[in-house]
Design a protein around this motif. Structure first.
Motif, PDB file in Angstrom:
ATOM      1  N   LEU A   1       0.806  -1.222   0.000  1.00  0.00           N
ATOM      2  CA  LEU A   1       0.000   0.000   0.000  1.00  0.00           C
ATOM      3  C   LEU A   1       0.837   1.269   0.000  1.00  0.00           C
ATOM      4  CD1 LEU A   1      -2.755  -1.165   2.492  1.00  0.00           C
ATOM      5  CD2 LEU A   1      -2.998  -0.905   0.018  1.00  0.00           C
ATOM      6  N   VAL A   2       2.095   1.184   0.408  1.00  0.00           N
ATOM      7  CA  VAL A   2       2.960   2.363   0.365  1.00  0.00           C
ATOM      8  C   VAL A   2       3.832   2.370  -0.889  1.00  0.00           C
ATOM      9  CG1 VAL A   2       2.991   2.609   2.865  1.00  0.00           C
ATOM     10  CG2 VAL A   2       4.769   1.245   1.748  1.00  0.00           C
ATOM     11  N   GLY A   3       3.568   1.455  -1.817  1.00  0.00           N
ATOM     12  CA  GLY A   3       4.316   1.408  -3.066  1.00  0.00           C
ATOM     13  C   GLY A   3       3.861   2.477  -4.044  1.00  0.00           C
ATOM     14  N   ARG A   4       4.511   2.529  -5.190  1.00  0.00           N
ATOM     15  CA  ARG A   4       4.206   3.572  -6.178  1.00  0.00           C
ATOM     16  C   ARG A   4       2.856   3.356  -6.832  1.00  0.00           C
ATOM     17  NH1 ARG A   4       9.750   4.772  -9.631  1.00  0.00           N
ATOM     18  NH2 ARG A   4      10.978   5.691  -7.917  1.00  0.00           N
ATOM     19  N   ARG A   5       2.657   2.171  -7.350  1.00  0.00           N
ATOM     20  CA  ARG A   5       1.400   1.880  -8.047  1.00  0.00           C
ATOM     21  C   ARG A   5       0.749   0.693  -7.375  1.00  0.00           C
ATOM     22  NH1 ARG A   5       4.437   2.289 -13.396  1.00  0.00           N
ATOM     23  NH2 ARG A   5       4.244   4.478 -13.977  1.00  0.00           N
ATOM     24  N   VAL A   6      -0.466   0.898  -6.902  1.00  0.00           N
ATOM     25  CA  VAL A   6      -1.137  -0.177  -6.182  1.00  0.00           C
ATOM     26  C   VAL A   6      -2.640  -0.041  -6.360  1.00  0.00           C
ATOM     27  CG1 VAL A   6      -1.207   1.150  -4.025  1.00  0.00           C
ATOM     28  CG2 VAL A   6      -1.354  -1.327  -3.946  1.00  0.00           C
ATOM     29  N   ASP A   7      -3.295  -1.173  -6.453  1.00  0.00           N
ATOM     30  CA  ASP A   7      -4.753  -1.235  -6.544  1.00  0.00           C
ATOM     31  C   ASP A   7      -5.254  -1.938  -5.281  1.00  0.00           C
ATOM     32  OD1 ASP A   7      -7.415  -1.709  -7.023  1.00  0.00           O
ATOM     33  OD2 ASP A   7      -7.138  -2.505  -9.045  1.00  0.00           O
ATOM     34  N   PRO A   8      -5.695  -1.191  -4.272  1.00  0.00           N
ATOM     35  CA  PRO A   8      -6.114  -1.817  -3.013  1.00  0.00           C
ATOM     36  C   PRO A   8      -7.240  -2.828  -3.198  1.00  0.00           C
ATOM     37  CG  PRO A   8      -5.907   0.566  -2.757  1.00  0.00           C
ATOM     38  CD  PRO A   8      -5.806   0.273  -4.217  1.00  0.00           C
TER      39      PRO A   8
ATOM     40  N   ARG B   1      -7.824  -4.754  -5.807  1.00  0.00           N
ATOM     41  CA  ARG B   1      -7.297  -6.005  -6.366  1.00  0.00           C
ATOM     42  C   ARG B   1      -6.482  -6.774  -5.328  1.00  0.00           C
ATOM     43  NH1 ARG B   1      -3.809  -6.766 -11.982  1.00  0.00           N
ATOM     44  NH2 ARG B   1      -3.570  -9.028 -11.801  1.00  0.00           N
ATOM     45  N   LEU B   2      -5.698  -6.050  -4.528  1.00  0.00           N
ATOM     46  CA  LEU B   2      -4.932  -6.713  -3.473  1.00  0.00           C
ATOM     47  C   LEU B   2      -5.856  -7.509  -2.561  1.00  0.00           C
ATOM     48  CD1 LEU B   2      -2.304  -4.128  -2.154  1.00  0.00           C
ATOM     49  CD2 LEU B   2      -1.845  -6.291  -3.318  1.00  0.00           C
ATOM     50  N   ALA B   3      -6.930  -6.846  -2.109  1.00  0.00           N
ATOM     51  CA  ALA B   3      -7.864  -7.516  -1.201  1.00  0.00           C
ATOM     52  C   ALA B   3      -8.559  -8.680  -1.888  1.00  0.00           C
ATOM     53  CB  ALA B   3      -8.887  -6.509  -0.682  1.00  0.00           C
ATOM     54  N   ARG B   4      -8.897  -8.494  -3.172  1.00  0.00           N
ATOM     55  CA  ARG B   4      -9.560  -9.571  -3.908  1.00  0.00           C
ATOM     56  C   ARG B   4      -8.654 -10.797  -4.015  1.00  0.00           C
ATOM     57  NH1 ARG B   4     -10.879  -6.719  -7.886  1.00  0.00           N
ATOM     58  NH2 ARG B   4      -9.173  -7.176  -9.315  1.00  0.00           N
ATOM     59  N   ASP B   5      -7.388 -10.568  -4.335  1.00  0.00           N
ATOM     60  CA  ASP B   5      -6.451 -11.691  -4.463  1.00  0.00           C
ATOM     61  C   ASP B   5      -6.238 -12.378  -3.112  1.00  0.00           C
ATOM     62  OD1 ASP B   5      -6.246 -11.032  -7.101  1.00  0.00           O
ATOM     63  OD2 ASP B   5      -4.294 -10.044  -6.932  1.00  0.00           O
ATOM     64  N   LEU B   6      -6.074 -11.585  -2.074  1.00  0.00           N
ATOM     65  CA  LEU B   6      -5.901 -12.177  -0.744  1.00  0.00           C
ATOM     66  C   LEU B   6      -7.168 -12.925  -0.334  1.00  0.00           C
ATOM     67  CD1 LEU B   6      -4.125 -12.495   1.778  1.00  0.00           C
ATOM     68  CD2 LEU B   6      -5.139 -10.379   2.653  1.00  0.00           C
ATOM     69  N   GLY B   7      -8.313 -12.376  -0.712  1.00  0.00           N
ATOM     70  CA  GLY B   7      -9.575 -13.025  -0.372  1.00  0.00           C
ATOM     71  C   GLY B   7      -9.707 -14.409  -0.955  1.00  0.00           C
TER      72      GLY B   7
ATOM     73  N   LEU C   1      -7.599 -15.500  11.438  1.00  0.00           N
ATOM     74  CA  LEU C   1      -7.695 -14.196  12.090  1.00  0.00           C
ATOM     75  C   LEU C   1      -7.070 -13.172  11.158  1.00  0.00           C
ATOM     76  CD1 LEU C   1      -8.175 -12.274  14.513  1.00  0.00           C
ATOM     77  CD2 LEU C   1      -5.879 -12.908  15.311  1.00  0.00           C
ATOM     78  N   LEU C   2      -7.899 -12.289  10.601  1.00  0.00           N
ATOM     79  CA  LEU C   2      -7.414 -11.208   9.753  1.00  0.00           C
ATOM     80  C   LEU C   2      -7.143  -9.981  10.615  1.00  0.00           C
ATOM     81  CD1 LEU C   2      -9.917 -11.531   6.769  1.00  0.00           C
ATOM     82  CD2 LEU C   2      -7.512 -12.192   6.762  1.00  0.00           C
ATOM     83  N   VAL C   3      -6.014  -9.338  10.380  1.00  0.00           N
ATOM     84  CA  VAL C   3      -5.649  -8.121  11.106  1.00  0.00           C
ATOM     85  C   VAL C   3      -5.481  -6.999  10.086  1.00  0.00           C
ATOM     86  CG1 VAL C   3      -4.051  -7.061  12.735  1.00  0.00           C
ATOM     87  CG2 VAL C   3      -4.424  -9.539  12.793  1.00  0.00           C
ATOM     88  N   THR C   4      -6.154  -5.884  10.279  1.00  0.00           N
ATOM     89  CA  THR C   4      -6.076  -4.783   9.328  1.00  0.00           C
ATOM     90  C   THR C   4      -4.733  -4.066   9.445  1.00  0.00           C
ATOM     91  OG1 THR C   4      -7.147  -3.321  10.933  1.00  0.00           O
ATOM     92  CG2 THR C   4      -8.557  -4.389   9.297  1.00  0.00           C
ATOM     93  N   PRO C   5      -4.043  -3.831   8.324  1.00  0.00           N
ATOM     94  CA  PRO C   5      -2.788  -3.070   8.364  1.00  0.00           C
ATOM     95  C   PRO C   5      -3.027  -1.648   8.873  1.00  0.00           C
ATOM     96  CG  PRO C   5      -3.076  -4.164   6.249  1.00  0.00           C
ATOM     97  CD  PRO C   5      -4.380  -4.275   6.965  1.00  0.00           C
ATOM     98  N   PHE C   6      -1.987  -1.011   9.360  1.00  0.00           N
ATOM     99  CA  PHE C   6      -2.146   0.301   9.969  1.00  0.00           C
ATOM    100  C   PHE C   6      -0.867   1.100   9.786  1.00  0.00           C
ATOM    101  CE2 PHE C   6      -1.142  -3.083  12.920  1.00  0.00           C
ATOM    102  CZ  PHE C   6       0.039  -2.657  13.525  1.00  0.00           C
TER     103      PHE C   6
ATOM    104  N   ARG D   1      -7.600   2.761   3.789  1.00  0.00           N
ATOM    105  CA  ARG D   1      -9.031   2.739   4.091  1.00  0.00           C
ATOM    106  C   ARG D   1      -9.768   1.796   3.138  1.00  0.00           C
ATOM    107  NH1 ARG D   1      -9.786   7.863   4.092  1.00  0.00           N
ATOM    108  NH2 ARG D   1     -10.699   8.157   2.027  1.00  0.00           N
ATOM    109  N   ILE D   2      -9.450   1.860   1.851  1.00  0.00           N
ATOM    110  CA  ILE D   2     -10.106   0.996   0.867  1.00  0.00           C
ATOM    111  C   ILE D   2      -9.760  -0.472   1.128  1.00  0.00           C
ATOM    112  CG2 ILE D   2     -10.201   0.375  -1.573  1.00  0.00           C
ATOM    113  CD1 ILE D   2      -9.723   3.359  -2.198  1.00  0.00           C
ATOM    114  N   TYR D   3      -8.480  -0.743   1.303  1.00  0.00           N
ATOM    115  CA  TYR D   3      -8.026  -2.123   1.523  1.00  0.00           C
ATOM    116  C   TYR D   3      -8.661  -2.707   2.791  1.00  0.00           C
ATOM    117  CZ  TYR D   3      -4.650  -5.953   2.267  1.00  0.00           C
ATOM    118  OH  TYR D   3      -4.057  -7.175   2.471  1.00  0.00           O
ATOM    119  N   ASN D   4      -8.663  -1.930   3.875  1.00  0.00           N
ATOM    120  CA  ASN D   4      -9.213  -2.440   5.129  1.00  0.00           C
ATOM    121  C   ASN D   4     -10.722  -2.625   5.055  1.00  0.00           C
ATOM    122  OD1 ASN D   4      -6.727  -2.617   6.328  1.00  0.00           O
ATOM    123  ND2 ASN D   4      -6.844  -0.618   7.319  1.00  0.00           N
ATOM    124  N   ALA D   5     -11.396  -1.758   4.297  1.00  0.00           N
ATOM    125  CA  ALA D   5     -12.835  -1.947   4.120  1.00  0.00           C
ATOM    126  C   ALA D   5     -13.117  -3.284   3.434  1.00  0.00           C
ATOM    127  CB  ALA D   5     -13.423  -0.798   3.303  1.00  0.00           C
TER     128      ALA D   5
END
Length: 678
Positions: free
Chosen positions: A486-493, A495-501, A515-520, A535-539
């Motif tokens: 999420l702190v990288g140059r180009r990221v799609d939150p 898509r990240l969540a979808r792939d992890l899901g 147990l999922l833990v939201t990044p912070f 915010r998008i990724y954690n939602a």
């Protein structure tokens, strides 16, 4: 389930907040739950509370609106009432003053809170002539809802409003409507003759007669030929409105079946208020088969479909309002067609369904998330085409796990937590959690593996760590991953969540608990550049937890967990106190018995400087120690985790010495060993 419901306003004053609360109480009684209402005392109550008990607190009237009362009870008093009831979850109905104290009281007891957003207080302040207060009220509104465990918003516009205030633990929860009470068959021809002796078309408004409703805008339609304006309701603006709209018929307050008959007797329903978070009366008009003309702002945007069941007019454009009403009053066939579609549009919105959704939200914040049709529909991309998904919720009773595997990056590896760790090694929140699981399961060994490696990203968790956890036969896996992406140059939150899901769904299908833990991020100025991504990724992670029946540690639900003093001197990792806070928060989510007591015991045996010692360094020293080495690695195309392997790649038992071995000493196990307190 024992539920405490806090209401800023309550009976005998009837409004949208009170009505929704009564519906919740009725549903809780039907489902066999134990409810207690805490509200301001404002007069005798002759309405049933559906088996709920009530604690009515001393209150004072709002100077500009005496029907609304403000209670002065403090958080300590509220905590006493919650504790006495044995509350498992706290429902905050349109919280603001009492609700803020309720959030604090719930936090002090470790009870999750569900805040139901219903009233746009800052907008109301502007309508009541105190616009200067709106910024401060807006800040308070955002702070309150960010503090609550979960906020329920009634419409898409309300969701957007709260997201703009930084509220991200957010769900859409609409309002139900009683389609048996509000129905076209309630149309009363006798009442129509009384109101329109000359056969006029009846155009009506239902609601409070108060500044925030903008009822004065109805002057644009009061003189339309062949139209009789009906105003149903009462409030502080009634006398002024009666002078302003002499052509209109004011009925005063109507409720129950009398209101239903009045609503069904209208030909067109109109609502001019621009501050509505939902607008329940629009939905009741539709259930009654009455087409609607409403302002194109706020809650009505989700309810009214142009040229289908009514019209939305441009906010503030009274000429457009007049034209839209005239379009319906002048065309009987169109009016009937719109009315039929209005009735159809609210089918399936009964309170039973919405009540079950509400209970589902209670269960989700209590750590017993379930999958409903609504959950699945809200997150199709996370679980689609991935084979069977385990949707059974975690067992309500505390359970025991014997094979715990931690997945993640440097935070889960434990960087900067050197508490009681050998030189050059780190402990971390996952190690501490493993200890708590072992302490709670002394009669059975707990195996623990930690596959986390610093600098790792979501793709590594998907391709390497989660498959390895499954291969180890894990029955519990914690996942804290995504910050490095999420702190990288180009990221799609998204898509990240979808792939992890998809990967979590596969793991859940094996029967493993997750147990999922939201990044912070630390609350520092630079973090604002990444806040929207997080915010998008954690939602999406919250939706993922609900869709897969995973447990969720939503870190920002407890702001103290990421206070600045809990961060190490490198400013990007937690110190020992920070790791300890995450570990015990996770233990509470997992239902580990006596987690809070164990936390106090562990804290007691620590050296004081571990918590209170300074971990901050000056900017110049921070640049030399941390920023420059990081920059050199980036320029060289390297990461801190290159070439590293997990610190605990295999399941190794966490040994808990028995009391019989050291009968005179109190022992506290860690992953590294045992701390003994004389």
């Amino acid at each position: 389930m024992k539920v405490v419901l806090l209401a800023e306003s309550f009976l005998p004053h009837m409004n949208g907040v009170t009505h929704s609360l009564l519906q919740a109480l009725r549903h809780l009684e039907r489902r066999g739950h134990d409810a207690l209402v805490i509200a301001p005392r404002s007069g005798p109550i002759d309405h049933t509370l559906y088996g709920a008990r009530s604690v009515l607190l001393p209150s004072v009237p709002l100077p500009s609106y005496p029907d609304v009362r403000v209670t002065l009870a403090g958080a300590h008093r509220l905590a006493e009432v919650m504790h006495a009831h044995g509350a498992e979850v706290v429902h905050l109905a349109s919280p603001f003053v009492l609700g803020w104290r309720g959030v604090l009281a719930a936090e002090s007891l470790g009870i999750p809170s569900v805040a139901v957003y219903q009233t746009d207080i800052p907008s109301y302040a502007e309508r009541y002539g105190v616009p200067g207060a709106a910024p401060a009220l807006t800040r308070h509104l955002g702070r309150l809802h960010r503090r609550a465990t979960l906020t329920l918003a009634p419409s898409s516009s309300a969701v957007e409003r709260l997201e703009s205030l930084g509220v991200d633990r957010l769900r859409l929860w609409r309002r139900g409507v009683d389609t048996e009470r509000f129905a076209p068959g309630r149309r009363d021809e006798g009442r129509r003759r009384e109101w329109a002796a000359n056969g006029e078309i009846l155009v009506g408004y239902v609601g409070r007669l108060a500044p925030e409703k903008q009822v004065e805008d109805l002057r644009a339609i009061a003189t339309l030929p062949g139209v009789r304006l009906i105003a149903i309701g009462d409030g502080p603006s009634r006398l002024q409105l009666e002078r302003m709209l002499p052509e209109a018929r004011f009925t005063g307050f109507l409720g129950g079946d009398e209101l239903a008959r009045a609503m069904a007797s209208l030909d067109v329903f109109v609502h001019p208020g621009e501050s509505e978070t939902f607008c329940q009366t629009v939905q009741e008009a539709m259930a009654s088969g009455v087409p609607v003309v409403a302002t194109g702002r706020g809650g009505p945007l989700d309810l009214v479909q142009n040229s289908v069941n009514g019209w939305l007019y441009r906010p503030g454009d009274l000429d457009d309002l007049r034209d839209r009403v005239r379009d319906l009053t002048g065309d009987d066939a169109k009016r009937r067609a719109f009315g039929e579609r209005a009735r159809q549009s609210v089918a399936g919105r009964g309170w039973d369904r919405l009540g079950d959704e509400l209970i589902g939200h209670y269960e989700s914040v209590m750590g017993h998330a379930t999958v409903t049709a609504t959950d699945a529909a809200a997150l199709p991309s996370l679980v689609q085409d991935q084979g069977p998904v385990a949707s059974a919720p975690p067992a309500p009773a505390p359970r025991r796990w014997s094979r715990y595997v931690a997945v993640g990056d440097s935070l889960t590896e434990g960087l900067c937590d050197t508490s009681r760790a050998p030189a050059g090694e780190y402990r971390g929140w996952a190690d501490r959690l493993a200890m708590l699981l072992a302490v709670a399961s002394r009669d059975a060994p707990v195996g623990y593996a930690n596959l986390a490696v610093r600098s790792r990203k979501v793709r590594d968790a998907i391709d390497v760590q989660l498959p390895e956890a499954a291969a180890l036969g894990a029955d519990l896996v914690s996942v804290l991953i995504g910050a490095n992406d999420l702190v990288g140059r180009r990221v799609d939150p998204e898509r990240l969540a979808r792939d992890l899901g998809a990967a979590v769904s596969r793991l859940r299908s094996t029967g493993c608990d997750v147990l999922l833990v939201t990044p912070f991020l630390p609350r520092r100025p630079v973090a604002r550049f990444y806040r929207r991504r997080f915010r998008i990724y954690n939602a999406r992670l919250r939706e993922l937890a609900a869709a897969t029946g995973s447990m969720l540690l939503d870190v920002e639900a407890d702001p103290e967990l990421i206070d600045l003093e809990r961060w190490a001197e490198d400013r990007v990792h937690l110190n020992a106190a920070g790791h300890r806070g995450i570990a015990y928060a996770a233990a509470r989510v997992l239902g580990v018995r006596h987690a809070s007591v164990l936390g106090e015991l562990e804290h007691a045996v620590h050296h004081q400087e571990e918590d209170l010692g300074l971990t901050a360094v000056g900017d110049a020293e921070w640049l030399v120690r941390h920023a420059v080495p990081w920059l050199r690695r980036r320029l060289a195309g390297r990461a801190a985790g290159d070439g590293r392997t997990p610190k605990r790649a295999q399941l190794v038992p966490v040994i808990v010495p028995t009391a019989e071995r050291e009968p005179r000493k109190t022992q506290l196990v860690t992953v590294q060993g045992t701390v003994t307190r004389e």
